[in-house]
Scaffold this active site. Sequence first.
Site, PDB file in Angstrom:
ATOM      1  N   GLY A  14     -40.901-104.084  22.189  1.00 51.20           N
ATOM      2  CA  GLY A  14     -41.845-102.989  22.414  1.00 51.20           C
ATOM      3  C   GLY A  14     -42.266-102.279  21.142  1.00 51.20           C
ATOM      4  O   GLY A  14     -42.650-101.107  21.173  1.00 51.20           O
ATOM      5  N   THR A  16     -44.856-102.405  19.304  1.00 48.66           N
ATOM      6  CA  THR A  16     -46.249-101.974  19.131  1.00 48.66           C
ATOM      7  C   THR A  16     -46.670-100.966  20.194  1.00 48.66           C
ATOM      8  O   THR A  16     -47.837-100.603  20.280  1.00 48.66           O
ATOM      9  CB  THR A  16     -47.202-103.183  19.178  1.00 48.66           C
ATOM     10  OG1 THR A  16     -47.080-103.840  20.444  1.00 48.66           O
ATOM     11  CG2 THR A  16     -46.881-104.165  18.063  1.00 48.66           C
ATOM     12  N   GLY A  20     -42.534 -97.312  20.233  1.00 45.17           N
ATOM     13  CA  GLY A  20     -42.036 -98.419  19.412  1.00 45.17           C
ATOM     14  C   GLY A  20     -42.516 -98.364  17.976  1.00 45.17           C
ATOM     15  O   GLY A  20     -41.781 -98.707  17.042  1.00 45.17           O
ATOM     16  N   LYS A 136     -35.889 -96.421  35.636  1.00 45.56           N
ATOM     17  CA  LYS A 136     -34.810 -96.245  34.655  1.00 45.56           C
ATOM     18  C   LYS A 136     -33.461 -96.093  35.356  1.00 45.56           C
ATOM     19  O   LYS A 136     -32.436 -96.563  34.842  1.00 45.56           O
ATOM     20  CB  LYS A 136     -35.090 -95.035  33.762  1.00 45.56           C
ATOM     21  CG  LYS A 136     -36.189 -95.267  32.736  1.00 45.56           C
ATOM     22  CD  LYS A 136     -36.326 -94.083  31.797  1.00 45.56           C
ATOM     23  CE  LYS A 136     -37.403 -94.321  30.753  1.00 45.56           C
ATOM     24  NZ  LYS A 136     -37.549 -93.185  29.808  1.00 45.56           N
TER      25      LYS A 136
END
Length: 322
Positions: A14, A16, A20, A136
Site C-alpha cells: 500500500g 502509493t 502509504g 479492521k
Amino acid sequence: MSDSPIPKKVLLFGATGVIGKDIVKALVDAKADFEKIAIFTSPGTAESKKEKLDALKAEGVQVVLGDVNSEEDVKKAFADYDTVISALGRNVILTQIPLLDIAEAAPSIHTFYPSEYGTDIEYGPESPNEPPHQLKLKVRKHIRENIKKLNITYLVTGPYSDLYIGKLAIAPQAGTFDVKEKNAVLCGTGDDPVSFTTMGDVGKLLVAALKTPQTEPVRTLKVNSFTATPHEILSEFEKQTGSKWDVSYTSLEDLKKAEKKAWEEKSPIATVFTLRRIWTEGGTLYETRDNGKIGDPPLETLEEQVKKAVETEIPGFQSGRL
C-alpha cells in the site's frame, strides 16, 4: 517473552496509497537503520506510477512486482524480508487476512504491522458496533484466533490532522476550515478535544516503533502528534491569517442525525460523519499516550499543521501576512 528481533528487512504493502506515501518516505529517511526496504505493488501500478516508483528506486527502495491476491507471488516476496507493513486502504483491509496467514507460515517473517492507523477500533464498549470499524475488527479477530508466531504491532494514531485541519468540501457540516472564505464549521461545542496525528508523523512514529524491541507478541501503541479543540484550531487559523473568521457549529445531536441519514441513504460519506462523531465524543483521548515507549520522536505541532493548511489554500502565504 524476551525482546523480539529488530526489523531489518522491511516490505511495505500500500505504499502509493493515502498514508502509504508518508510511511515509505519515513522509511527512506531512516534507511540507514535498515538492511533493505521494499514495496510490493502490482505491474499495473508500476506502469501507471512509474515516475514515483523510479524516484523511490533512486532512493534505494526495491520494488517487488506481484498480485497481492496471489499466494505464490506473496510467498516469493516474503522470502527476502523479515517484516511486513500494511498500509492497505479501508476498502481492501480484509486482504490482510491471507497476507497474515502466509506471513505466519513464512520462515523469514517475524513481524507484521496491520493497517491500523487512525481511529481506535477497540476504544470502548461501543466500538464493536461502529460501521467503519467492522473490517479492521475482523482482522484483529483473525489475529487473536490464528496468528501465534508473528510479532504484531497495532499503531493507533487517531485522525490525520492533514484531513481535518482544512476544507471539507464534501460535507462541511461535519466540520471544516475554509481558508479562502475565512469560514469554519466546528463540531460539538468547539471545546471538545481531539488527539491528532499528522500524516508525516504517522511514518515517523512507525519507524520509531520498528526500532523499538517488542516485549510482548502483540502490542498496541496509541500515539499522536498533538491534542487540540476546534476552538484552538480556529484560533490558530485566525492568528496566522490575521483575520476573524465566520463561525458556525454542528451540535453533536445534529452530527448524529446527519450520520444516521447518511447510513440510511448508503451515502459514500457516511463514514466521515461517524468518525467525526466519534472524535467529538472523545474517542481519541487517553490518560497517557505511548509516544514515550518508542523514544518520544519529535513531531509536528498544531501551529505547523495550520501553516501547511493555509499554504495549500493560498500559495505564497507567509505566517501572519496575506
